[in-house]
Design a protein around this motif. Structure first.
Motif, PDB file in Angstrom:
ATOM      1  N   LEU A 122       0.827  -1.212   0.000  1.00 13.71           N
ATOM      2  CA  LEU A 122       0.000   0.000   0.000  1.00 13.71           C
ATOM      3  C   LEU A 122       0.857   1.256   0.000  1.00 13.71           C
ATOM      4  O   LEU A 122       0.518   2.248  -0.659  1.00 13.71           O
ATOM      5  CB  LEU A 122      -0.942  -0.022   1.203  1.00 13.71           C
ATOM      6  N   LEU A 123       1.978   1.215   0.709  1.00 14.07           N
ATOM      7  CA  LEU A 123       2.891   2.357   0.686  1.00 14.07           C
ATOM      8  C   LEU A 123       3.479   2.556  -0.701  1.00 14.07           C
ATOM      9  O   LEU A 123       3.567   3.683  -1.206  1.00 14.07           O
ATOM     10  CB  LEU A 123       4.005   2.149   1.720  1.00 14.07           C
ATOM     11  N   VAL A 133      -6.093  -2.992   8.512  1.00 12.78           N
ATOM     12  CA  VAL A 133      -4.669  -2.800   8.799  1.00 12.78           C
ATOM     13  C   VAL A 133      -4.476  -2.316  10.230  1.00 12.78           C
ATOM     14  O   VAL A 133      -3.597  -2.814  10.958  1.00 12.78           O
ATOM     15  CB  VAL A 133      -4.038  -1.813   7.791  1.00 12.78           C
ATOM     16  N   ALA A 134      -5.277  -1.368  10.669  1.00 15.82           N
ATOM     17  CA  ALA A 134      -5.164  -0.863  12.037  1.00 15.82           C
ATOM     18  C   ALA A 134      -5.477  -1.957  13.050  1.00 15.82           C
ATOM     19  O   ALA A 134      -4.817  -2.069  14.100  1.00 15.82           O
ATOM     20  CB  ALA A 134      -6.100   0.324  12.240  1.00 15.82           C
ATOM     21  N   ARG A 135      -6.459  -2.792  12.742  1.00 17.50           N
ATOM     22  CA  ARG A 135      -6.824  -3.883  13.654  1.00 17.50           C
ATOM     23  C   ARG A 135      -5.680  -4.888  13.776  1.00 17.50           C
ATOM     24  O   ARG A 135      -5.373  -5.369  14.870  1.00 17.50           O
ATOM     25  CB  ARG A 135      -8.101  -4.566  13.134  1.00 17.50           C
ATOM     26  N   THR A 136      -5.041  -5.187  12.638  1.00 14.49           N
ATOM     27  CA  THR A 136      -3.909  -6.123  12.677  1.00 14.49           C
ATOM     28  C   THR A 136      -2.717  -5.520  13.403  1.00 14.49           C
ATOM     29  O   THR A 136      -2.030  -6.211  14.172  1.00 14.49           O
ATOM     30  CB  THR A 136      -3.516  -6.517  11.239  1.00 14.49           C
ATOM     31  N   ALA A 137      -2.449  -4.245  13.167  1.00 14.85           N
ATOM     32  CA  ALA A 137      -1.341  -3.593  13.868  1.00 14.85           C
ATOM     33  C   ALA A 137      -1.563  -3.617  15.373  1.00 14.85           C
ATOM     34  O   ALA A 137      -0.618  -3.843  16.144  1.00 14.85           O
ATOM     35  CB  ALA A 137      -1.192  -2.158  13.369  1.00 14.85           C
ATOM     36  N   LYS A 138      -2.794  -3.409  15.806  1.00 12.32           N
ATOM     37  CA  LYS A 138      -3.086  -3.469  17.237  1.00 12.32           C
ATOM     38  C   LYS A 138      -2.848  -4.877  17.783  1.00 12.32           C
ATOM     39  O   LYS A 138      -2.292  -5.058  18.867  1.00 12.32           O
ATOM     40  CB  LYS A 138      -4.535  -3.041  17.503  1.00 12.32           C
ATOM     41  N   TRP A 139      -3.261  -5.895  17.000  1.00 12.76           N
ATOM     42  CA  TRP A 139      -3.044  -7.277  17.449  1.00 12.76           C
ATOM     43  C   TRP A 139      -1.549  -7.561  17.576  1.00 12.76           C
ATOM     44  O   TRP A 139      -1.098  -8.168  18.561  1.00 12.76           O
ATOM     45  CB  TRP A 139      -3.696  -8.255  16.461  1.00 12.76           C
ATOM     46  N   LEU A 140      -0.770  -7.130  16.604  1.00 18.10           N
ATOM     47  CA  LEU A 140       0.681  -7.343  16.657  1.00 18.10           C
ATOM     48  C   LEU A 140       1.307  -6.574  17.809  1.00 18.10           C
ATOM     49  O   LEU A 140       2.269  -7.049  18.429  1.00 18.10           O
ATOM     50  CB  LEU A 140       1.327  -6.921  15.335  1.00 18.10           C
ATOM     51  N   ALA A 141       0.780  -5.403  18.100  1.00 21.29           N
ATOM     52  CA  ALA A 141       1.303  -4.625  19.220  1.00 21.29           C
ATOM     53  C   ALA A 141       1.062  -5.333  20.548  1.00 21.29           C
ATOM     54  O   ALA A 141       1.854  -5.188  21.485  1.00 21.29           O
ATOM     55  CB  ALA A 141       0.651  -3.242  19.233  1.00 21.29           C
ATOM     56  N   MET A 160       6.361  -0.965  12.023  1.00 20.28           N
ATOM     57  CA  MET A 160       6.994   0.251  11.507  1.00 20.28           C
ATOM     58  C   MET A 160       6.340   0.670  10.187  1.00 20.28           C
ATOM     59  O   MET A 160       6.075   1.853   9.959  1.00 20.28           O
ATOM     60  CB  MET A 160       8.486   0.013  11.315  1.00 20.28           C
ATOM     61  N   SER A 161       6.054  -0.295   9.322  1.00 25.26           N
ATOM     62  CA  SER A 161       5.403   0.013   8.054  1.00 25.26           C
ATOM     63  C   SER A 161       3.964   0.490   8.281  1.00 25.26           C
ATOM     64  O   SER A 161       3.495   1.414   7.608  1.00 25.26           O
ATOM     65  CB  SER A 161       5.408  -1.212   7.140  1.00 25.26           C
ATOM     66  N   MET A 166      -0.175   4.706   8.256  1.00 29.82           N
ATOM     67  CA  MET A 166      -1.318   5.330   8.915  1.00 29.82           C
ATOM     68  C   MET A 166      -0.943   6.580   9.712  1.00 29.82           C
ATOM     69  O   MET A 166      -1.791   7.149  10.394  1.00 29.82           O
ATOM     70  CB  MET A 166      -1.987   4.311   9.849  1.00 29.82           C
ATOM     71  N   SER A 167       0.339   6.969   9.651  1.00 25.07           N
ATOM     72  CA  SER A 167       0.818   8.095  10.469  1.00 25.07           C
ATOM     73  C   SER A 167       0.433   7.870  11.927  1.00 25.07           C
ATOM     74  O   SER A 167      -0.171   8.731  12.588  1.00 25.07           O
ATOM     75  CB  SER A 167       0.246   9.418   9.957  1.00 25.07           C
TER      76      SER A 167
END
Length: 307
Positions: A122-123, A133-141, A160-161, A166-167
């Motif tokens: 996407l970048l 994407v935000a939901r997955t990033a939260k799960w990984l966090a 990091m990506s 998503m800034s």
């Protein structure tokens, strides 16, 4: 032939095969799924999220200017890459995780690596992320796997990506903190641990993720450990790219070249020689499951050399 050309050709030669793994029938219920065992053969009732990593390879081929790349600018390739991202999003578990081996697995490995590839896709294509994407990033966090360095490194790169996409500085901070734990483990053991031991192949997977991390966050600490780990591997890899894997913790027989290319290590020419002579595990040697990430890394290594 230059290493850059050898690696690019080895990667791009597998693109037709990888395209054949995908459901490219627009309007199909499984449009964008690259797990052919699921959408075509119907051998199981869930899709393996790691097949969706084909999105990044297609995006790289679509956008990369190099003499060996006849795929650059092909509109269908961009469309298929984004379709792969869309199917990835649709196959997400409710908590943001993904499955690889069985339904409701919530696999850390599949979630970390597939998220990293999706975010980079996407970048690269300059497309806004879907809410998944935000939901997955939260799960990984909220999850980690310290016993397996390559998976932990992939989660750092993914976070990091995701932060860049998503800034979202929160995910960047978590990636930096987790990276410090990874580097601490390396310094304590003298290697990146893979289920308690050292493995050459998986070390190069870890280093590839660190190379990707560095493109988003230049870090002296990460750069220093990359240099040390690459230096540790250099005397173990022969001029033809071969190495002794018999005593490694996971006995992997492949090498990911991206970090060697980034560090301008002489190993990159050894890998290219092994590929050119068909002596080492290249993307052409891999099964459908592993050809995608290895071909992607070969293309990234070629781009590192050309950059």
């Amino acid at each position: 032939m230059k290493a850059e050309s050898v690696l690019a050709k080895a990667a791009l030669s597998q693109l037709p095969r990888i395209l054949g793994l995908g459901d490219r029938r627009k309007g199909s219920r499984t449009w964008g799924c690259f797990d052919r065992h699921y959408w075509h053969y119907r051998l199981h009732d869930w899709s393996n999220a790691r097949y969706q990593e084909a999105a990044w390879l297609m995006a790289l081929a679509y956008s990369s200017p190099m003499p060996e790349n006849r795929w650059r600018g092909l509109p269908a390739l961009r469309q298929w890459a984004l379709a792969a991202v869309d199917f990835w999003a649709k196959s997400q578990n409710r908590d943001g995780s993904f499955n690889e081996v069985y339904p409701r697995e919530r696999g850390f490995c599949a979630t970390a690596f597939s998220a990293y590839c999706v975010c980079e896709t996407l970048l690269l294509l300059k497309v806004d992320p879907p809410p998944q994407v935000a939901r997955t990033a939260k799960w990984l966090a909220d999850h980690d796997n310290p016993a397996v360095a390559n998976q932990r490194a992939a989660s750092c790169a993914a976070l990091m990506s995701a932060s860049a996409l998503m800034s979202a500085p929160r995910f960047r901070a978590i990636a930096e903190d987790r990276m410090e734990l990874l580097l601490k483990d390396y310094r304590a053991n003298g290697y990146f641990p893979e289920y308690g031991g050292f493995d050459i192949g998986y070390t190069t997977v870890t280093l590839s993720c660190l190379a990707g991390y560095l493109t988003r966050s230049p870090s002296e600490g990460v750069q220093e450990v990359c240099a040390q780990a690459v230096g540790q591997l250099e005397p173990q890899i022969a001029p033809n790219g071969q190495f002794d894997y018999s005593r490694a913790s996971r006995k992997t027989q492949y090498v990911y070249p991206r970090a060697f290319a980034r560090m301008r290590s002489p190993v990159i020419d050894r890998i290219a020689a092994g590929v050119d002579e068909d002596l080492i595990s290249s993307p052409a040697w891999m099964d459908d499951r592993y050809v995608i990430p290895l071909a992607t890394d070969y293309l990234l290594a070629a781009l590192e050399l050309g950059g």
